[in-house]
Design a protein around this motif. Structure first.
Motif, mmCIF file in Angstrom:
data_model
loop_
_atom_site.group_PDB
_atom_site.id
_atom_site.type_symbol
_atom_site.label_atom_id
_atom_site.label_comp_id
_atom_site.label_asym_id
_atom_site.label_seq_id
_atom_site.Cartn_x
_atom_site.Cartn_y
_atom_site.Cartn_z
ATOM 1 N N ALA A 1 -28.038 0.606 10.839
ATOM 2 C CA ALA A 1 -26.774 0.035 11.298
ATOM 3 C C ALA A 1 -25.786 -0.019 10.137
ATOM 4 C CB ALA A 1 -27.007 -1.362 11.842
ATOM 5 N N PRO A 2 -24.510 0.058 10.456
ATOM 6 C CA PRO A 2 -23.523 -0.026 9.391
ATOM 7 C C PRO A 2 -23.480 -1.425 8.787
ATOM 8 C CG PRO A 2 -22.449 0.088 11.536
ATOM 9 C CD PRO A 2 -23.923 0.251 11.765
ATOM 10 N N SER A 3 -23.145 -1.488 7.497
ATOM 11 C CA SER A 3 -22.920 -2.779 6.878
ATOM 12 C C SER A 3 -21.487 -3.184 7.190
ATOM 13 C CB SER A 3 -23.184 -2.689 5.389
ATOM 14 O OG SER A 3 -22.374 -1.686 4.830
ATOM 15 N N LYS A 4 -20.994 -4.179 6.524
ATOM 16 C CA LYS A 4 -19.656 -4.698 6.797
ATOM 17 C C LYS A 4 -18.597 -3.603 6.656
ATOM 18 C CE LYS A 4 -17.882 -8.410 4.522
ATOM 19 N NZ LYS A 4 -18.054 -9.607 3.744
ATOM 20 N N PRO A 5 -17.884 -3.277 7.738
ATOM 21 C CA PRO A 5 -16.855 -2.249 7.629
ATOM 22 C C PRO A 5 -15.624 -2.756 6.873
ATOM 23 C CG PRO A 5 -17.046 -3.009 9.906
ATOM 24 C CD PRO A 5 -18.058 -3.766 9.093
ATOM 25 N N ASN A 6 -14.938 -1.848 6.179
ATOM 26 C CA ASN A 6 -13.642 -2.232 5.628
ATOM 27 C C ASN A 6 -12.604 -1.719 6.610
ATOM 28 O OD1 ASN A 6 -11.726 -0.222 4.797
ATOM 29 N ND2 ASN A 6 -12.950 0.304 3.025
ATOM 30 N N ASN A 7 -11.409 -2.232 6.542
ATOM 31 C CA ASN A 7 -10.416 -1.905 7.571
ATOM 32 C C ASN A 7 -9.607 -0.650 7.270
ATOM 33 O OD1 ASN A 7 -8.756 -2.711 5.546
ATOM 34 N ND2 ASN A 7 -7.869 -4.456 6.633
ATOM 35 N N GLY A 8 -9.985 0.092 6.242
ATOM 36 C CA GLY A 8 -9.273 1.327 5.937
ATOM 37 C C GLY A 8 -7.952 1.104 5.225
ATOM 38 N N SER A 9 -7.645 -0.144 4.860
ATOM 39 C CA SER A 9 -6.349 -0.436 4.260
ATOM 40 C C SER A 9 -6.184 0.218 2.892
ATOM 41 C CB SER A 9 -6.132 -1.944 4.146
ATOM 42 O OG SER A 9 -7.116 -2.513 3.300
ATOM 43 N N MET A 10 -7.268 0.589 2.229
ATOM 44 C CA MET A 10 -7.180 1.205 0.909
ATOM 45 C C MET A 10 -6.959 2.722 0.992
ATOM 46 S SD MET A 10 -7.242 -1.346 -1.004
ATOM 47 C CE MET A 10 -7.261 -0.518 -2.568
ATOM 48 N N MET A 11 -7.019 3.282 2.180
ATOM 49 C CA MET A 11 -6.819 4.722 2.324
ATOM 50 C C MET A 11 -5.355 5.065 2.087
ATOM 51 S SD MET A 11 -9.126 5.625 5.647
ATOM 52 C CE MET A 11 -8.950 7.375 5.465
ATOM 53 N N ARG A 12 -5.110 6.017 1.214
ATOM 54 C CA ARG A 12 -3.750 6.459 0.903
ATOM 55 C C ARG A 12 -3.530 7.847 1.495
ATOM 56 N NH1 ARG A 12 -2.800 1.770 -0.406
ATOM 57 N NH2 ARG A 12 -2.946 0.953 -2.504
ATOM 58 N N ILE A 13 -2.511 7.959 2.317
ATOM 59 C CA ILE A 13 -2.166 9.251 2.905
ATOM 60 C C ILE A 13 -1.410 10.061 1.860
ATOM 61 C CG2 ILE A 13 -0.919 10.433 4.753
ATOM 62 C CD1 ILE A 13 -3.213 8.659 5.771
ATOM 63 N N LYS A 14 -1.861 11.293 1.640
ATOM 64 C CA LYS A 14 -1.198 12.181 0.685
ATOM 65 C C LYS A 14 -0.878 13.498 1.379
ATOM 66 C CE LYS A 14 -3.338 10.224 -3.365
ATOM 67 N NZ LYS A 14 -4.222 10.377 -4.484
ATOM 68 N N LYS A 15 0.307 14.006 1.100
ATOM 69 C CA LYS A 15 0.692 15.321 1.610
ATOM 70 C C LYS A 15 0.169 16.385 0.660
ATOM 71 C CE LYS A 15 4.674 14.674 4.489
ATOM 72 N NZ LYS A 15 4.153 15.508 5.554
ATOM 73 N N GLY A 16 -0.227 17.507 1.224
ATOM 74 C CA GLY A 16 -0.740 18.591 0.399
ATOM 75 C C GLY A 16 -1.707 19.451 1.175
ATOM 76 N N LYS A 17 -2.732 19.949 0.477
ATOM 77 C CA LYS A 17 -3.733 20.809 1.109
ATOM 78 C C LYS A 17 -5.074 20.090 1.152
ATOM 79 C CE LYS A 17 -1.605 25.095 -0.414
ATOM 80 N NZ LYS A 17 -1.732 26.262 -1.279
ATOM 81 N N TYR A 18 -5.846 20.395 2.175
ATOM 82 C CA TYR A 18 -7.206 19.881 2.328
ATOM 83 C C TYR A 18 -8.035 20.965 3.002
ATOM 84 C CZ TYR A 18 -5.195 18.973 6.910
ATOM 85 O OH TYR A 18 -4.558 19.120 8.101
#
Length: 129
Positions: free
Chosen positions: A14-31
């Motif tokens: 089972a997953p542990s405590k989820p984080n809310n994704g607030s630290m994710m930074r959207i960056k423009k570019g290539k992936y």
């Protein structure tokens, strides 16, 4: 993009405590993602929350959650908020630590055999988005 096969039933934790994704930074570019013809580089916007990422190509309105190591899509056509929430709910499952599609498929079979409840739980979370 290619899609991870979630239509099987075997063992993870089972997953542990989820984080809310607030630290994710959207960056423009290539992936990089995986399509039916192999790995491709796409221009657009992306954010990473290991072992998953969210991305959308330039001109697209909706986001896709992708497994970084394999490049395979987990779920597409999501709002940014929903994509971040999905990642926070599933990233702690050990199957997402698999480095290749072959190890993903092997772990999926093991999970289905040894821990079908956890497999169904993971599939249910993804299906609910």
């Amino acid at each position: 993009s290619s899609q991870l096969n979630l239509n099987s039933n075997r063992g993870l934790k089972a997953p542990s405590k989820p984080n809310n994704g607030s630290m994710m930074r959207i960056k423009k570019g290539k992936y990089r993602i995986k399509k039916s013809n192999g790995w491709i580089e796409e221009k657009g916007s992306a954010a990473y929350d290991y072992p998953l990422m969210i991305h959308r190509a330039d001109g697209e309105k909706r986001w896709t959650v992708t497994h970084m190591a394999t490049g395979y899509s987990v779920k597409g056509q999501l709002s940014l908020r929903t994509a971040k929430e999905l990642i926070s709910r599933v990233k702690h499952y050990p199957i997402f630590l698999m480095p290749t599609i072959e190890t993903w498929n092997l772990q999926m079979k093991i999970m289905q055999a040894k821990n079908p409840k956890k497999w169904d739980e993971l599939k249910g979370i993804i299906a609910s988005f």
